[in-house]
Design a protein around this motif. Structure first.
Motif, PDB file in Angstrom:
ATOM      1  N   TYR A  20       3.455  -1.223 -19.688  1.00  0.00           N
ATOM      2  CA  TYR A  20       2.967  -2.598 -19.528  1.00  0.00           C
ATOM      3  C   TYR A  20       3.999  -3.592 -20.046  1.00  0.00           C
ATOM      4  N   LEU A  25       3.720  -7.227 -18.515  1.00  0.00           N
ATOM      5  CA  LEU A  25       2.282  -7.434 -18.657  1.00  0.00           C
ATOM      6  C   LEU A  25       1.870  -7.671 -20.102  1.00  0.00           C
ATOM      7  N   ARG A  45      -5.922  -8.502 -23.868  1.00  0.00           N
ATOM      8  CA  ARG A  45      -4.959  -8.484 -22.761  1.00  0.00           C
ATOM      9  C   ARG A  45      -4.931  -7.106 -22.103  1.00  0.00           C
ATOM     10  N   HIS A  48      -7.992  -6.607 -20.008  1.00  0.00           N
ATOM     11  CA  HIS A  48      -7.843  -7.298 -18.718  1.00  0.00           C
ATOM     12  C   HIS A  48      -6.941  -6.501 -17.780  1.00  0.00           C
ATOM     13  N   ILE A  49      -5.840  -6.002 -18.301  1.00  0.00           N
ATOM     14  CA  ILE A  49      -4.905  -5.222 -17.487  1.00  0.00           C
ATOM     15  C   ILE A  49      -5.615  -4.004 -16.908  1.00  0.00           C
ATOM     16  N   ILE A  62      -0.733  -8.298 -11.037  1.00  0.00           N
ATOM     17  CA  ILE A  62      -1.334  -8.538 -12.348  1.00  0.00           C
ATOM     18  C   ILE A  62      -0.461  -9.471 -13.177  1.00  0.00           C
ATOM     19  N   LEU A  66      -2.440 -12.622 -14.783  1.00  0.00           N
ATOM     20  CA  LEU A  66      -2.796 -12.618 -16.204  1.00  0.00           C
ATOM     21  C   LEU A  66      -2.666 -13.976 -16.893  1.00  0.00           C
ATOM     22  N   MET A  69      -5.850 -16.110 -16.410  1.00  0.00           N
ATOM     23  CA  MET A  69      -7.186 -15.615 -16.733  1.00  0.00           C
ATOM     24  C   MET A  69      -7.737 -16.234 -18.003  1.00  0.00           C
TER      25      MET A  69
END
Length: 122
Positions: A20, A25, A45, A48-49, A62, A66, A69
């Motif tokens: 990530y 991410l 986080r 959410h991922i 994503i 992100l 969001m």
């Protein structure tokens, strides 16, 4: 928190967390010893991922979504835009299509099971 704690709290492997980070991410600070140090908000986080991956989105999508969001407090992100609504609507329509396909496949299986059950009982 260190990567091991984040992994335990989110049930996501350390390897995935490093992935990530590599994909942009997730971000971590580095200690003087070179260890990753994540803020508390990293837990949300990662959740959410995981939700977005489970919905079938790729990491590149994503990364785009992100920042838009909602935060844990429920308030919209400062970068939430009509673009986000458009992008998420497209993804939702894609998921709806997949659900319809799965329901059709289930109906076919139900017919086959019913037919096979009728033969077995006869």
């Amino acid at each position: 928190m260190r990567i091991g704690e984040l992994s335990r709290r989110t049930a996501v492997s350390e390897r995935s967390l490093r992935y990530y980070e590599k994909q942009g991410l997730l971000a971590a600070e580095r200690t003087p010893g070179g260890h990753r140090e994540y803020p508390e908000k990293a837990v949300d986080r990662v959740v959410h991922i995981q939700e977005l991956f489970a919905a079938g989105l790729c990491s590149a999508k994503i990364v785009e979504l992100l920042p838009c969001m909602r935060d844990k407090d429920g308030g919209p992100s400062a970068s939430a835009t009509p673009w986000l609504v458009e992008e998420l609507s497209v993804e939702r329509a894609r998921i709806d299509g997949m659900v319809e396909e799965l329901l059709r496949a289930r109906d076919v299986l139900d017919e086959v099971i019913s037919a096979a059950s009728g033969r077995v009982e006869a």
